[in-house]
Design a protein around this motif. Sequence first.
Motif, mmCIF file in Angstrom:
data_model
loop_
_atom_site.group_PDB
_atom_site.id
_atom_site.type_symbol
_atom_site.label_atom_id
_atom_site.label_comp_id
_atom_site.label_asym_id
_atom_site.label_seq_id
_atom_site.Cartn_x
_atom_site.Cartn_y
_atom_site.Cartn_z
ATOM 1 N N ALA A 129 64.964 33.635 13.932
ATOM 2 C CA ALA A 129 65.221 34.287 15.221
ATOM 3 C C ALA A 129 66.066 33.343 16.069
ATOM 4 N N LEU A 130 67.314 33.741 16.347
ATOM 5 C CA LEU A 130 68.255 32.876 17.065
ATOM 6 C C LEU A 130 68.667 33.481 18.406
ATOM 7 N N GLY A 131 69.142 32.603 19.291
ATOM 8 C CA GLY A 131 69.719 33.049 20.548
ATOM 9 C C GLY A 131 68.742 33.596 21.557
ATOM 10 N N GLN A 132 67.454 33.259 21.382
ATOM 11 C CA GLN A 132 66.456 33.736 22.327
ATOM 12 C C GLN A 132 65.584 32.568 22.790
ATOM 13 N N PRO A 133 65.394 32.421 24.086
ATOM 14 C CA PRO A 133 64.566 31.311 24.578
ATOM 15 C C PRO A 133 63.095 31.509 24.245
ATOM 16 N N ILE A 134 62.426 30.376 24.084
ATOM 17 C CA ILE A 134 60.971 30.411 23.881
ATOM 18 C C ILE A 134 60.339 30.504 25.259
ATOM 19 N N ARG A 135 59.698 31.617 25.543
ATOM 20 C CA ARG A 135 59.182 31.861 26.893
ATOM 21 C C ARG A 135 57.773 31.317 27.089
ATOM 22 N N ASP A 136 56.986 31.263 26.023
ATOM 23 C CA ASP A 136 55.600 30.816 26.198
ATOM 24 C C ASP A 136 55.017 30.392 24.857
ATOM 25 N N VAL A 137 54.180 29.372 24.874
ATOM 26 C CA VAL A 137 53.454 28.923 23.680
ATOM 27 C C VAL A 137 52.001 28.715 24.074
ATOM 28 N N GLU A 138 51.098 29.386 23.376
ATOM 29 C CA GLU A 138 49.667 29.270 23.674
ATOM 30 C C GLU A 138 48.891 29.003 22.383
ATOM 31 N N HIS A 139 47.665 28.523 22.533
ATOM 32 C CA HIS A 139 46.801 28.248 21.382
ATOM 33 C C HIS A 139 45.382 28.671 21.727
ATOM 34 N N ALA A 140 44.828 29.582 20.914
ATOM 35 C CA ALA A 140 43.454 30.032 21.134
ATOM 36 C C ALA A 140 42.907 30.591 19.827
ATOM 37 N N ASP A 141 41.618 30.357 19.616
ATOM 38 C CA ASP A 141 40.921 30.899 18.431
ATOM 39 C C ASP A 141 41.617 30.514 17.129
ATOM 40 N N GLY A 142 42.119 29.292 17.073
ATOM 41 C CA GLY A 142 42.702 28.788 15.833
ATOM 42 C C GLY A 142 44.082 29.320 15.515
ATOM 43 N N ARG A 143 44.717 30.000 16.481
ATOM 44 C CA ARG A 143 46.057 30.535 16.224
ATOM 45 C C ARG A 143 46.992 30.190 17.382
ATOM 46 N N TYR A 144 48.265 30.001 17.018
ATOM 47 C CA TYR A 144 49.306 29.728 18.008
ATOM 48 C C TYR A 144 50.033 31.034 18.303
#
Length: 396
Positions: A129-144
């Motif tokens: 996936a190119l040309g798109q900003p990463i808007r948010d990164v979260e971690h909960a219940d063993g998954r990102y």
Amino acid sequence: MTAIISYDTIILGAGAAGLMCALTAGQRGRRVLLVDHAEAIGKKILISGGGRCNFTNLHTAADRFLSANPHFAKSALGRYSAQDFLALVERHGIAWHEKTLGQLFCDGSAKQIVALLQDECDRGAVEIALGQPIRDVEHADGRYRVTVGDRTATAPALVIATGGPSIPQMGATGFAYDLARKFGLKVVEPRPALVPLTLGGDETLFRSLSGVAAEVVAKAGKAKFREAALFTHKGLSGPAILQVSSYWRHGEPVGIDFLPDLAPGWLVAVKHARPRARLDNTLGNHLPARLADTLADRIGIDGELGTHTDKAVAAAAAQLADWRFTPNGTEGFAKAEVTAGGISTAELSSQTMEARKVPGLYAIGEAVDVTGWLGGYNFQWAWASGWAAGMAIARD
């Protein structure tokens, strides 16, 4: 409602390390999403080595890397070697040559290395996936959970491969460090490395030598390198200077041996053999004329050597063998080839590149506090650390 797509791993950063990690995990059956805000993969690869990509170095060893933990790189470098990447290059039919000091370049173009990596990712069914900003990164219940543009992806493994802030005009940022801190990982203060040094004050006169180069031995701290040094309109550059810049600290001197092939008593011997010889002409036999004239003028031994004492002549030779410059800074991240410092190796497993305290979180490549010498070493660290993380993800 935005659909949430599940993967085995999400890799942030489609540079050398991220691509290697993606193809390694993908070819071992893992469902991989590779994300980058740039419009194309491998943008730094394309400009490297003058467009021919110095893709590895045959002399790769852990002692050619800087890190707060000098042993950290040994495991990954030992398990994925320069010969391993070279075998991949040859499998793709890419012609290459050794330039100097073990540095391997494409005969053709860096585009061939990017094409190789794209092809290997395709073989592993890696989704990019190119040309798109990463808007948010979260971690909960063993998954990102990563929000990219208008979609959300989730995976049990997340890889930070977004590099450091060197060459910001290519879109480089400190995103990796912000993300690492968010997950509680320590960061060693980032600084420009493999970067030209600037001169100020009394040393600005050397800027008049802009464009003049000579083979020297450059020294900073305990590190020393024999390669070309280049005077610029801002200060000092060239391979020898870029190398020592990684070891240099503000306020410290950089030593230059302008005549590394000459023994300590050489100039006194010239005086005795040819007492009418002048210092500028004598230096001109070994160095570019403009440099010879400037050094002779600064040393201050005028006229014929025979009119000066052996002690004064010996002192001049000693100064030429360890000429001290005190840079007032560097040309910064804009001109730095790489970043020193980064995500602390104390936070990571040297075997897998996984964060010790945050399961499923990995950091690789330039984002980590491992910085190689000039000459293909940083690419080899990218390949090796990316491979180590990809293998670990494939085993989980």
